[in-house]
Design an enzyme around this catalytic site. Structure first.
Site: not given
Ligand code: PGA
Length: 230
Positions: A8-10, A94, A96, A152, A158, A190, A211-212
């Site tokens: 997930n590149w966000k 998600h 976010e 999640e 994050g 994470s 994500g990250g």
């Molecule tokens: P993260 O994000 O790996 O940066 O914690 C995961 C996500 O939001 O799907």
């Protein structure tokens, strides 16, 4: 099933050139992989990169979608539009989206239903069982087989603090108990190359939502490598 690894590149990166760089490095680095299914979910605006011949076995996903098929919905992207762009998976709900864009369980439920109707694969993100139940309302059990759930935990997203393996396994079992045997359950929060294998091998998840670490090709390739060995 092969572990399903979803990047997930966000809202990253900021330029097409950087997006191409990340994609090309990842595609090159994982072209020999056999035991892992990789899905990349970039911002919509970079989908054009994902038509290249380099795509290989990499699948493409969207980070969100709207439930209506077309019309006066300024700023939204429809599922029929995504279908024309090689997209197979759609991340829904998600944390976010829930936090910054006010998405409610009712809206998320409509989105899951619309993704299923279009025969795409929803990756429904949840933090707890109450969300899961509301987000899957009106969806019959047969359809559960076509849904992917991502556990999640908000505390882990994050933050650099992944959920503890034992707690994650308990949550996975709980989620599993209300779904169908075939429904894949992913872990997200994470994830890095040090902890990825544990969530699959010890906690029993069928995949990861990353994500990250998915924006760092070296680290992302290392995560996939850590799963290929087993
Ligand atoms: P993260 O994000 O790996 O940066 O914690 C995961 C996500 O939001 O799907």
């Amino acid at each position: 099933m092969k572990p399903l690894i979803v990047a997930n590149w966000k809202m990253n990166p900021n330029t097409l050139a950087e997006a191409e760089q990340i994609f090309n490095s990842v595609a090159e680095g994982i072209k020999e992989i056999k035991n892992t299914e990789v899905v990349i979910c970039p911002p919509y605006i970079y989908f054009s990169i994902f038509n290249s011949q380099l795509l290989g076995d990499i699948k493409v996903g969207a980070q969100n979608s709207f439930w209506e098929e077309k019309g006066a919905f300024t700023g939204e992207i429809s599922l029929p539009m995504l279908k024309g762009l090689n997209v197979e998976y759609v991340i829904i709900g998600h944390s976010e989206r829930r936090k910054y864009f006010g998405e409610t369980d009712e809206m998320i439920n409509k989105k899951v239903l619309s993704v299923l109707k279009q025969e795409l694969k929803p990756i429904l993100c949840i933090d707890n069982m109450a969300q899961l139940k509301k987000d899957l309302a009106e969806i019959n059990r047969e359809e559960f087989k076509k849904i992917i759930i991502a556990f999640e935990p908000i505390s882990a997203i994050g933050t650099g603090n992944p959920y503890d393996l034992e707690g994650a396994e308990k949550m996975r079992n709980l989620i599993k108990s209300v779904l169908e045997e075939e429904t894949p359950i992913l872990y997200g929060g994470s994830v890095n190359s040090q902890n990825a294998a544990g969530f699959i091998e010890k906690a029993g998840f069928q995949g990861l939502l990353i994500g990250g670490a998915s924006l760092n090709p070296k680290e992302f390739i290392k995560i996939i490598g850590s799963l290929e060995k087993n």
